[in-house]
Design an enzyme around this catalytic site. Sequence first.
Site, PDB file in Angstrom:
ATOM      1  NE  ARG A 171      -2.923   0.438   3.094  1.00 27.78           N
ATOM      2  CZ  ARG A 171      -2.481   0.304   4.060  1.00 27.78           C
ATOM      3  NH1 ARG A 171      -2.500   1.513   4.692  1.00 27.78           N
ATOM      4  NH2 ARG A 171      -2.380  -0.294   5.396  1.00 27.78           N
ATOM      5  CE1 TYR A 226     -15.570   8.749 -16.680  1.00 24.79           C
ATOM      6  CE2 TYR A 226     -15.327   8.403 -14.449  1.00 24.79           C
ATOM      7  CZ  TYR A 226     -15.668   7.810 -15.267  1.00 24.79           C
ATOM      8  OH  TYR A 226     -15.912   6.304 -15.315  1.00 24.79           O
ATOM      9  CG  ASP A 253      -8.944  13.203 -16.413  1.00 29.83           C
ATOM     10  OD1 ASP A 253      -7.974  12.653 -17.141  1.00 29.83           O
ATOM     11  OD2 ASP A 253      -9.902  12.825 -15.849  1.00 29.83           O
ATOM     12  CE  LYS A 285     -11.875   4.749 -18.954  1.00 36.08           C
ATOM     13  NZ  LYS A 285     -11.956   6.070 -18.324  1.00 36.08           N
TER      14      LYS A 285
HETATM   15  C1  LIG Z   1     -12.687   6.956 -17.110  1.00 32.96           C
HETATM   16  C2  LIG Z   1     -12.582   8.434 -16.709  1.00 32.96           C
HETATM   17  C3  LIG Z   1     -12.056   8.561 -15.718  1.00 32.96           C
HETATM   18  C4  LIG Z   1     -12.504   7.349 -14.133  1.00 32.96           C
HETATM   19  O1  LIG Z   1     -11.682   6.561 -14.228  1.00 32.96           O
HETATM   20  P1  LIG Z   1     -11.506   5.066 -13.958  1.00 32.96           P
HETATM   21  O2  LIG Z   1     -10.905   4.237 -13.646  1.00 32.96           O
HETATM   22  O3  LIG Z   1     -12.986   4.707 -14.699  1.00 32.96           O
HETATM   23  O4  LIG Z   1     -11.730   4.936 -12.724  1.00 32.96           O
HETATM   24  C5  LIG Z   1     -11.904   9.925 -15.529  1.00 32.96           C
HETATM   25  N1  LIG Z   1     -11.707  10.283 -16.253  1.00 32.96           N
HETATM   26  C6  LIG Z   1     -12.222  10.402 -17.060  1.00 32.96           C
HETATM   27  C7  LIG Z   1     -11.556  11.362 -18.950  1.00 32.96           C
HETATM   28  C8  LIG Z   1     -12.469   9.473 -18.139  1.00 32.96           C
HETATM   29  O5  LIG Z   1     -12.394   9.078 -19.053  1.00 32.96           O
END
Ligand SMILES: *Cc1c(COP(=O)(O)O)cnc(C)c1O
Length: 407
Positions: free
Chosen positions: A57, A110, A182, A207
């Site tokens: 962790r 998001y 992000d 992603k």
């Molecule tokens: C999918 C996504 C998230 C969240 O990510 P997870 O891995 O599903 O928790 C946050 N920001 C964007 C732009 C995303 O596409």
Amino acid sequence: MAAFKHQGTCVIHGGHHRAEPGSLATPLYQSATFVFPDCERGGARFAGEESGPIYTRLGNPTTDEFERRMALLEGAEDAVAFGSGMGAVSGALLSQLSAGDHLVAAIGLYGCTHAFITEQLPRFGVESDSVDFADLDALEAAIRPNTKVLYLETPVNPHLAVYDLDAIVTLARRKGLVTIVDNTFMTPLLQQPLRHGVDIVLHSATKYLNGHGDVIAGVVCGSAEQMAPVRMAIRKDFGAVLSPHDAWLILRGLKTLALRMERHSDNAMAVAHFLEAQPQVARVHYPGLPSHPGHRLLGRQMRAAGGVLALELHGGFDTAVRFVNQLRLFSIAVSLGDAESLVQHPASMTHSPYTPEDRAAAGISDSMVRLAVGLEHIEDILADLKQALAACAEAGETAPLAGEEQQ
Ligand SMILES: *Cc1c(COP(=O)(O)O)cnc(C)c1O
């Protein structure tokens, strides 16, 4: 950390320490805890006097390599891996905000980020406003004496609005605010927000970074000073830890990131051009198209426009649903960045946490469909879109009817 001249090399070698007996691939340390040679050295690790793992962790050699590689790719001093993108989003925000603080968030974020900001943070005394970050006067007007953070995505899902990072950072610096971006949709291969003066950049590594649709993960990148509390307070105490096995899979996925982003962008560009020429399509949102307002930042801020685009059909909610159901190669799924082309309907899926009013304010119409264009051969992708549009037209569903409202 040794940097490579080209990111296409860094995605393969960045941060790799070849361990004995010299395995080419990164070893997977699938271990919850680590054995200290003796009591004194265990104490030294806890005191931070000796480097070395303690407990997964807090850190793990496989996860550390993923973090080093991401820091190099984003041009950051340090990076902290999380068990999900939302772990990274909430971790970055919680590291910067306390009760009594205020943040300004871009519209159309998001869905779960929007929910975290508007439903969770108020429970801890943190208030927020949502504004269009393309309107710098509106953004400045939303800043209060207790504002600490500007939070945005660019391009922002699903209409792919592109925000000008240089202009936003200039305003943030004048006001003494921390900017958090992000960067999930672009990856550091197509956009490096820290190079524009942004303070903290984060990703859903689920992603493009992993790229194979088999891991949920996140990562936050920034200065050593900012990442220390993210690692040793937020992740340690909230516990959104990435599994070493998942870190190992992402390291494997990262090796092809440069190739994949090029193919995703080329395929999406061809899809955008194709869709723009179809009479049943009312609008295509893709920053690669000269018709898109974000196009002017292509080259300056983004190296290519990425693999995600949105289209609006003539018609409404039902038309979008029929089109999605007609697609064969595209899988109906709410993610992006995978080898497989995916399609989703924002109004009923990713943006359903929004109220209808917030959705309308964010420009998300009921007839909008989002495509995450995959790595398949472009001719097969276009053939699938063509047959779905043709099937809808045969059913008379997508042709604009006289007097029908275009939504
Ligand atoms: C999918 C996504 C998230 C969240 O990510 P997870 O891995 O599903 O928790 C946050 N920001 C964007 C732009 C995303 O596409």
